[in-house]
Design a protein around this motif. Sequence first.
Motif: not given
Length: 255
Positions: A199-213
């Motif tokens: 996803t991309i948060n409201t500060d425009y940073y990418v976040q990767v789901a725990t499943e992939i991490r």
Amino acid sequence: MKKGQKLWTREELILTLCLYYKLPFGKMHAKNTEVMQLAKGLNRTPGSIAFKLVNFASLDSDLQKRGVKGASNVSKLDRTIWAEFYQKWESLVLQGEQISQSHLMTEFVQPDERLIDPKAVGKDTEVIRKQRVNQHFFRKSILASYDNTCCITGMQQPQLLVAGHIKPWALDKQNRLNPHNGILLNSLHDKAFETGLITINTDYYVQVATEIRQSKDKKLTSFFLPYHNQPIILPKKYLPHQEFLAYHHNERFKG
């Protein structure tokens, strides 16, 4: 008005505005192929089309926020057309296509029979054609906004880039053509975004789901972990609205 010049018509301005939304600011010049094509259809010079595009740019709040200024010689009709269609994307596209067909005897999108069900007739054909035109406009506007660059990886191969919706097409009819609801990603990261793995948060940073991490698949993680908690490449126009990003983060992201 200088001698030899002709007044712009409402129809000409609508077609030029349609082109405006599909071009990066840096490509609004007389040597651009799309500018030359429209100029030929309207029996105007490429220079006059380019100048009118820059007139519209002076009215664009997205460019103003970046300190980009267009031409100052904006007419009353320019302002009227801009105000009439600003953020009314579907209305603009519909009128633009109608004008294009009636005045230029052409469509926004060249027919592609592979996209039309051969059994579809009448109303079904009209619906399919409208969807194709709308999707073409949306893709062109997002490509222009991100300057043909994946906002996560920086990839610049158009054939591998997808103009996706932050809030899905099926769930928000009003914002289907809104470029502020668009994001440009390569096909792999687009699929991951669509399925909530990133996803991309409201500060425009990418976040990767725990499943992939937490995955032990190094080939998989190599495509995603380098971008976790990293800022996206911001578009030059149509910054994603935070309400759409918040929806995706809260409702689609798998955390």
